[in-house]
Write an enzyme that holds these catalytic residues in place. Structure first.
Site, short mmCIF file in Angstrom:
data_model
loop_
_atom_site.label_atom_id
_atom_site.label_comp_id
_atom_site.label_asym_id
_atom_site.label_seq_id
_atom_site.Cartn_x
_atom_site.Cartn_y
_atom_site.Cartn_z
N ASP A 37 0.86 -1.19 0.00
CA ASP A 37 0.00 0.00 0.00
C ASP A 37 0.89 1.24 0.00
O ASP A 37 1.52 1.56 1.01
CB ASP A 37 -0.92 -0.01 1.22
CG ASP A 37 -1.92 1.13 1.22
OD1 ASP A 37 -1.85 1.98 0.32
OD2 ASP A 37 -2.78 1.17 2.12
N ALA A 61 -0.34 4.35 -9.02
CA ALA A 61 -0.48 5.80 -8.93
C ALA A 61 -1.90 6.17 -8.54
O ALA A 61 -2.84 5.41 -8.77
CB ALA A 61 -0.12 6.47 -10.25
N TYR A 62 -2.02 7.35 -7.96
CA TYR A 62 -3.32 7.99 -7.73
C TYR A 62 -3.58 8.80 -8.98
O TYR A 62 -2.90 9.78 -9.25
CB TYR A 62 -3.24 8.88 -6.50
CG TYR A 62 -4.52 9.57 -6.08
CD1 TYR A 62 -5.16 9.21 -4.91
CD2 TYR A 62 -5.08 10.59 -6.85
CE1 TYR A 62 -6.33 9.85 -4.49
CE2 TYR A 62 -6.24 11.23 -6.46
CZ TYR A 62 -6.86 10.86 -5.28
OH TYR A 62 -8.01 11.49 -4.89
N TYR A 126 -2.99 16.92 -8.72
CA TYR A 126 -2.44 15.70 -9.29
C TYR A 126 -1.04 15.94 -9.85
O TYR A 126 -0.10 15.20 -9.56
CB TYR A 126 -3.36 15.16 -10.38
CG TYR A 126 -2.75 14.05 -11.20
CD1 TYR A 126 -2.53 12.79 -10.65
CD2 TYR A 126 -2.41 14.26 -12.54
CE1 TYR A 126 -1.97 11.77 -11.41
CE2 TYR A 126 -1.85 13.25 -13.30
CZ TYR A 126 -1.63 12.01 -12.73
OH TYR A 126 -1.06 11.01 -13.48
#
Length: 302
Positions: A37, A61-62, A126
């Site tokens: 995680d 990735a987020y 982002y």
């Protein structure tokens, strides 16, 4: 046999890496939550050590660009803090580390394609989280290789191509932004390139010589409107409905996060260093659309 540890399990690039590795008989394993995680205060470094990899690729990735505007803390944890720990472990193990970044580190105001030397200036949460990731990765591991890509699509997960084909099933008319341009990039092409890089740096035992930032994107540029129009044209060859596609300006399609007007990436350095050039975006898009219809994702269900 080369052993590759991949952070990320369900994303487009991770799934494409699994597929490409299977074709090449490479031992590649993807790890994600809960075992690994990147948002956790400390990643499970022992998991990596036990696997004893020859290379580590971070494909996690987020990527929820708009949601990141209200959740930058989580975006930064996943896109910066976690990757830095992966880079540190790779440095400790003396194995190559490959990390995926994005065109969103640029503000989109340049006239022409961005090179690796151009000034970064992210315009949203982002982009900031991904830039912090680049900086944290290089600080933790100066030998790391960072690959910026853009406009990723594939037969997997959620992406622009699948969204357009889905909308065509129920809409006669669509509006798509026409004043943003970039390089559509097919995730299987990214996966193939990354595996080719791993083969080069491990075979030469010289990853240290290749550390730095590279641009890795499909060849050729187009607007979102042009990308959608080509997708519908290819879908029509399979009997899929084709809506009327109207051109929108960015101002007419507001989003929480600001998108770069220009996402073009110059990939000359990648070609010069590794001899890798990704295919023209139209060819890769055709391969993706053909595959989506062959699998029954669209058209007659199997």
């Amino acid at each position: 046999m080369t052993r590759i540890f991949v952070a990320g399990k369900s994303g487009q690039v991770a799934l494409s890496l699994q597929e490409a590795a299977a074709e090449d008989s490479i031992e590649l394993v993807c790890f994600g939550r809960p075992e690994l995680d990147l948002a956790a205060p400390e990643i499970n470094a022992q998991l990596i050590r036990d696997f004893a990899p020859d290379a580590i690729i971070n494909a996690a990735a987020y990527t929820a660009v708009d949601t990141a505007e209200s959740d930058e803390v989580t975006a930064t944890a996943i896109n910066a803090h976690g990757p830095a720990e992966l880079a540190r472990v790779a440095h400790e193990l003396s194995v190559p580390f490959l990390h995926i970044s994005t065109d969103y580190v640029f503000d989109g105001g340049k006239d022409g394609a961005y090179t690796e030397e151009d000034t970064v200036n992210p315009q949203g949460a982002y982009g900031r989280s991904k830039l912090r990731g680049e900086e944290a990765v290089m600080a933790a591991n100066p030998d790391a290789m960072i690959f910026r890509t853009a406009w990723v699509y594939s037969p997997f997960g959620k992406n622009f191509v699948k969204t357009m084909l889905t909308l065509a099933e129920s809409r006669d008319t669509l509006g798509v932004v026409a004043d943003q341009v970039g390089n559509p990039t097919y995730a299987p092409d990214i996966a193939r390139a990354l595996l080719d890089v791993v083969a080069i740096v491990t075979d030469r035992d010289a990853a240290r010589k290749f550390g730095g930032i590279y641009h890795l994107a499909g060849s050729g540029t187009v607007s979102w409107h042009g990308f959608a129009s080509e997708t519908f044209k290819l879908g029509q060859q399979h009997g899929h409905p084709v809506p009327v596609v109207n051109q929108l300006t960015t101002a007419e399609y507001p989003t929480p996060a600001k998108r770069p007007a220009n996402s073009q990436l110059d990939c000359t350095k990648l070609q010069d260093t590794f001899g890798i050039t990704l295919p023209e975006w139209q060819a890769s898009l055709k391969g993706c659309v053909d595959r989506l219809f062959a699998s029954g994702t669209f058209g007659a269900k199997k």
